[in-house]
Design an enzyme around this catalytic site. Structure first.
Site: not given
Length: 218
Positions: A49-51
């Site tokens: 997902g979003c880093f």
């Protein structure tokens, strides 16, 4: 007139070479982002997902010295935040986790990875969807691959009823993301996304794995 044309062409060639050299040096600077680590440091790579979220989670783990946001798992060179968002490069938002194996094992990092996101969601983690947000556990050798695969077998049997869709992929090239993405959650706690998604995800992880966290003074 002929001499003028030759000089003009030569000038254009020199200018093109200078611009190309500047562009290459800028790209090399992005790739060679300095990471302060110890001589015993190893690196593991994950995408979930979003880093911004993933980086913050791994940096809270005891034995992790640094986590760097970037791009991996794709088929084109020098991806950027804008290009991976199209889904055409094949890359996923990923994190390079620099860790001391004397303090934290690769197996523990794999446990953190699976324990901090939903590995049954294909191409996304709420509220972000697309191939750039897919779940990937990267390996660099056979031992790491077996650890990941054995963990998946165990979790599929005990927790997820065979529904894990995480990709197990050999690490090829990791491209550090643009500088403004690094340590984003820590540097921008007022950001609406960070407040509503990143911080709650981090707190959920901390409640789940309190024994894996760094001490306050670290």
């Amino acid at each position: 007139m002929k001499i003028f044309k030759i000089v003009t062409a030569f000038t254009a060639i020199v200018l093109a070479i200078v611009l190309l050299s500047f562009s290459q040096k800028k790209e090399e600077k992005r790739k060679e982002k300095s990471v302060q680590t110890s001589s015993e440091t190893k690196v593991a790579y994950f995408a979930s997902g979003c880093f911004w979220c993933v980086e913050a989670i791994f940096e809270s783990v005891y034995g992790v010295e640094e986590a760097v946001s970037g791009y991996a798992g794709g088929h084109t060179k020098n991806p950027t935040y804008e290009t991976i968002g199209t889904g055409s490069t094949g890359h996923a938002e990923s994190v390079a986790v620099y860790y001391n194996p004397k303090k934290v094992s690769f197996q523990t990092l794999v446990t953190v990875f699976f324990g901090s996101h939903d590995p049954t969601t294909k191409n996304g983690q709420h509220p972000d969807y697309g191939s750039q947000y897919r779940s990937i556990a990267f390996y660099e050798n056979q031992e790491e691959k077996e650890i990941i695969e054995n963990t998946i077998i165990k979790l599929n049997k005990e927790v997820y009823d065979g529904r894990i869709v995480t990709e197990v992929m050999r690490m090829d090239t990791f491209y550090p993301a643009e500088e403004y993405h690094q340590n984003y959650e820590r540097l921008h706690p007022e950001n609406p996304y960070v407040r509503s998604v990143s911080i709650p995800r981090l707190h959920k992880f901390k409640r789940k794995f309190p024994k894996l966290l760094k001490k306050e003074e670290e």
